[in-house]
Write a protein that holds these residues in place. Sequence first.
Motif, PDB file in Angstrom:
ATOM      1  N   ARG A   1      17.038  -7.504  -3.851  1.00 39.55           N
ATOM      2  CA  ARG A   1      16.162  -7.742  -2.690  1.00 39.55           C
ATOM      3  C   ARG A   1      14.751  -7.234  -2.959  1.00 39.55           C
ATOM      4  O   ARG A   1      14.508  -6.466  -3.908  1.00 39.55           O
ATOM      5  N   PHE A   2      13.829  -7.632  -2.093  1.00 41.66           N
ATOM      6  CA  PHE A   2      12.420  -7.287  -2.287  1.00 41.66           C
ATOM      7  C   PHE A   2      11.754  -7.109  -0.932  1.00 41.66           C
ATOM      8  O   PHE A   2      12.093  -7.792   0.026  1.00 41.66           O
ATOM      9  N   PHE A   3      10.807  -6.174  -0.884  1.00 39.76           N
ATOM     10  CA  PHE A   3       9.961  -6.025   0.305  1.00 39.76           C
ATOM     11  C   PHE A   3       8.516  -5.968  -0.177  1.00 39.76           C
ATOM     12  O   PHE A   3       8.214  -5.254  -1.140  1.00 39.76           O
ATOM     13  N   ASN A   4       7.629  -6.731   0.504  1.00 40.53           N
ATOM     14  CA  ASN A   4       6.250  -6.795   0.010  1.00 40.53           C
ATOM     15  C   ASN A   4       5.437  -5.581   0.475  1.00 40.53           C
ATOM     16  O   ASN A   4       4.583  -5.661   1.340  1.00 40.53           O
ATOM     17  N   GLY A   5       5.733  -4.451  -0.174  1.00 42.38           N
ATOM     18  CA  GLY A   5       5.045  -3.197   0.130  1.00 42.38           C
ATOM     19  C   GLY A   5       3.673  -3.146  -0.524  1.00 42.38           C
ATOM     20  O   GLY A   5       3.220  -4.109  -1.139  1.00 42.38           O
ATOM     21  N   GLY A   6       2.993  -1.999  -0.380  1.00 48.87           N
ATOM     22  CA  GLY A   6       1.631  -1.843  -0.896  1.00 48.87           C
ATOM     23  C   GLY A   6       1.583  -1.922  -2.414  1.00 48.87           C
ATOM     24  O   GLY A   6       2.588  -1.716  -3.094  1.00 48.87           O
ATOM     25  N   HIS A   7       0.398  -2.212  -2.915  1.00 48.51           N
ATOM     26  CA  HIS A   7       0.251  -2.397  -4.352  1.00 48.51           C
ATOM     27  C   HIS A   7       0.436  -1.082  -5.114  1.00 48.51           C
ATOM     28  O   HIS A   7       1.123  -1.055  -6.119  1.00 48.51           O
ATOM     29  N   CYS A   8      -0.205  -0.017  -4.614  1.00 44.10           N
ATOM     30  CA  CYS A   8      -0.066   1.263  -5.313  1.00 44.10           C
ATOM     31  C   CYS A   8       1.307   1.840  -4.961  1.00 44.10           C
ATOM     32  O   CYS A   8       1.636   1.996  -3.783  1.00 44.10           O
ATOM     33  N   PRO A   9       2.151   2.136  -5.964  1.00 42.05           N
ATOM     34  CA  PRO A   9       3.553   2.486  -5.686  1.00 42.05           C
ATOM     35  C   PRO A   9       3.758   3.755  -4.873  1.00 42.05           C
ATOM     36  O   PRO A   9       4.805   3.934  -4.277  1.00 42.05           O
ATOM     37  N   THR A  10       2.746   4.641  -4.823  1.00 37.23           N
ATOM     38  CA  THR A  10       2.963   5.922  -4.155  1.00 37.23           C
ATOM     39  C   THR A  10       2.564   5.916  -2.676  1.00 37.23           C
ATOM     40  O   THR A  10       2.748   6.915  -1.980  1.00 37.23           O
ATOM     41  N   VAL A  11       2.016   4.797  -2.184  1.00 38.41           N
ATOM     42  CA  VAL A  11       1.627   4.718  -0.766  1.00 38.41           C
ATOM     43  C   VAL A  11       2.876   4.833   0.114  1.00 38.41           C
ATOM     44  O   VAL A  11       3.903   4.212  -0.160  1.00 38.41           O
ATOM     45  N   GLY A  12       2.783   5.618   1.186  1.00 37.49           N
ATOM     46  CA  GLY A  12       3.913   5.759   2.106  1.00 37.49           C
ATOM     47  C   GLY A  12       4.026   4.524   3.001  1.00 37.49           C
ATOM     48  O   GLY A  12       3.001   3.959   3.397  1.00 37.49           O
ATOM     49  N   ILE A  13       5.246   4.138   3.345  1.00 39.61           N
ATOM     50  CA  ILE A  13       5.376   2.938   4.184  1.00 39.61           C
ATOM     51  C   ILE A  13       4.883   3.214   5.607  1.00 39.61           C
ATOM     52  O   ILE A  13       4.552   2.292   6.332  1.00 39.61           O
ATOM     53  N   GLY A  14       4.811   4.508   6.024  1.00 38.57           N
ATOM     54  CA  GLY A  14       4.448   4.842   7.412  1.00 38.57           C
ATOM     55  C   GLY A  14       3.062   4.358   7.780  1.00 38.57           C
ATOM     56  O   GLY A  14       2.889   3.454   8.610  1.00 38.57           O
ATOM     57  N   GLY A  15       2.046   4.948   7.151  1.00 40.92           N
ATOM     58  CA  GLY A  15       0.669   4.558   7.451  1.00 40.92           C
ATOM     59  C   GLY A  15       0.411   3.114   7.094  1.00 40.92           C
ATOM     60  O   GLY A  15      -0.305   2.388   7.805  1.00 40.92           O
ATOM     61  N   PHE A  16       1.000   2.657   5.987  1.00 39.71           N
ATOM     62  CA  PHE A  16       0.805   1.290   5.488  1.00 39.71           C
ATOM     63  C   PHE A  16       1.248   0.246   6.516  1.00 39.71           C
ATOM     64  O   PHE A  16       0.492  -0.663   6.874  1.00 39.71           O
ATOM     65  N   LEU A  17       2.475   0.375   7.029  1.00 39.93           N
ATOM     66  CA  LEU A  17       2.990  -0.629   7.968  1.00 39.93           C
ATOM     67  C   LEU A  17       2.261  -0.572   9.308  1.00 39.93           C
ATOM     68  O   LEU A  17       2.005  -1.609   9.920  1.00 39.93           O
ATOM     69  N   LEU A  18       1.923   0.634   9.752  1.00 40.09           N
ATOM     70  CA  LEU A  18       1.291   0.759  11.074  1.00 40.09           C
ATOM     71  C   LEU A  18      -0.085   0.078  11.126  1.00 40.09           C
ATOM     72  O   LEU A  18      -0.550  -0.312  12.184  1.00 40.09           O
ATOM     73  N   GLN A  19      -0.745  -0.043   9.986  1.00 43.10           N
ATOM     74  CA  GLN A  19      -2.072  -0.672  10.003  1.00 43.10           C
ATOM     75  C   GLN A  19      -2.004  -2.159   9.660  1.00 43.10           C
ATOM     76  O   GLN A  19      -3.024  -2.828   9.552  1.00 43.10           O
ATOM     77  N   GLY A  20      -0.805  -2.701   9.437  1.00 36.96           N
ATOM     78  CA  GLY A  20      -0.637  -4.123   9.104  1.00 36.96           C
ATOM     79  C   GLY A  20       0.064  -4.279   7.769  1.00 36.96           C
ATOM     80  O   GLY A  20       1.089  -4.910   7.672  1.00 36.96           O
TER      81      GLY A  20
END
Length: 459
Positions: free
Chosen positions: A123-142
């Motif tokens: 499976r795959f999820f289109n997360g942020g480009h930089c691997p160390t970014v947390g999903i919390g702040g990332f998802l909340l801003q779009g």
Amino acid sequence: MTQTAPAFTGRLATPADDDFDEVVLGRVFNARRPVRRPDAVLLARTEDDVLAGVRLAAEKGWTVAVRSGGHAWAAWSVRDGGLLIDLGDFRGIDYDAATGIVRATPSTKGGEELSPFLEERGRFFNGGHCPTVGIGGFLLQGGQGWNQRGWGWAAENLVAIDVVTADGELVRADESHNADLFWAARGAGPAFPGIVTRFHLRTRALPGGIAHTVQAFRPAEFTEVMTWMYEATHRIPGNVEIVVVGKHLPDEHGEPGFVVTGLAFGDSLEHAQASLDVFRENPALPRAIGVKDAAPATLAELREEQLRANPEDHHYLTDNVWLEGEPSDVVERIRPLFTERPAKKAFSIWMSNTPTRPLPDMAFSLHTGAYVATYCCYEDPAEEDAHRAWMAAALAEVQPVTAGQYLGDSDFTTRQLRFMTDEAYQRLQAVIAHRDPGGRFARYLAADPETLNRNHWEL
Ligand SMILES: Cc1cc2nc3c(=O)[nH]c(=O)nc-3n(C[C@H](O)[C@H](O)[C@H](O)COP(=O)(O)OP(=O)(O)OC[C@H]3O[C@@H](n4cnc5c(N)ncnc54)[C@H](O)[C@@H]3O)c2cc1C
């Protein structure tokens, strides 16, 4: 000395502790650190810790700030006074094969942790480009994840969230329960009126193949290449992420240059490679100083490349714009961002978001057909003023073709632009007023809160 309040599984740190500064700043990615300091930091380990933290803050009359991955460029989590609830030690990912939904705590690193976990399960999820970014702040801003152009904003894959509210209660929010919180969680960023403790995310099948085209040019080719790019982007299929990066090229001169990249996610390697055909039509290709043509790539390689581009322990200044206007005007106005380099490791990106899709009903509501962000990366703090001046001048040139900005690369203490439609911004204020009337949670960290979500030159 460490105080461990009996109510917490985790640790409550205060200024009396020798390592307080390390606890406040140690997990902030940007080495350009703020002078702000909270009254206390709760290193939460469990959902109950988060609940107890919010109740403690209510008792003490503290405002609450939150940290998940610590990657906000402007260190939004570090405020003056109040309680910082750090979710770094609150860990957990689980996947339901029957629904394809993965549930993860907010400090999960999108690339370093979530992506390999899902890859093992196909499976795959289109997360942020930089691997160390947390999903919390990332998802909340779009969330501008891999192939956002084709797959949409990462937050569009949210199916539910678990949230600790200002009243100190844990609630589930989705399309039909606490729908106001669910709407706000997809774009409000640091003004979300609650603490998300778990994200429930829709995953997609792992791409069958990935291919990468890279074409490097000297600055003299910029106008021709970008003029072609603006036309070609309409013909490049939706499974291709299109990015132009202005940076120092690792050639014999080490001069500023720029690279055109196409990254295709296909059903198979052949499909991915064929999706990159249009890049061969670039009229400046014969003058490219380096070319990689539809080469196979892996997610692990892409992650390593991102880590190299965003080194840790460096100082960063960032800014960004959503572009609008005639391509010929836009290309000339963004030229300095791509052809001048104030620092060896600084870079700028132009990312295609064409064709622009209508967005679902969520707080994230402002985007255009192309995005530009600039990242000044340097090691000597004495360089800051010079980099700031360069960035301000380059972005002033872009102002006439600027529609607004993306929260993810913004710092409202430097510059405030529109980041939502006016309608969404008003609706968000109503959600905040209803959910957090007493102002328990910190909001946008801005130089001037009165002029938030306004383009400063329109005031
Ligand atoms: C090297 C690097 C690369 C990046 N690449 C990308 C990219 O490819 N795409 C992209 O879109 N962005 C990217 N960003 C921007 C990044 O997504 C944002 O800075 C995001 O806020 C980081 O999330 P975090 O959890 O790591 O940050 P944090 O600093 O922990 O969180 C930022 C803020 O979000 C709020 N918040 C965080 N978690 C919660 C929670 N659980 N509940 C309530 N509020 C919360 C808080 O206000 C917090 O201060 C990048 C940043 C860096 C430093």
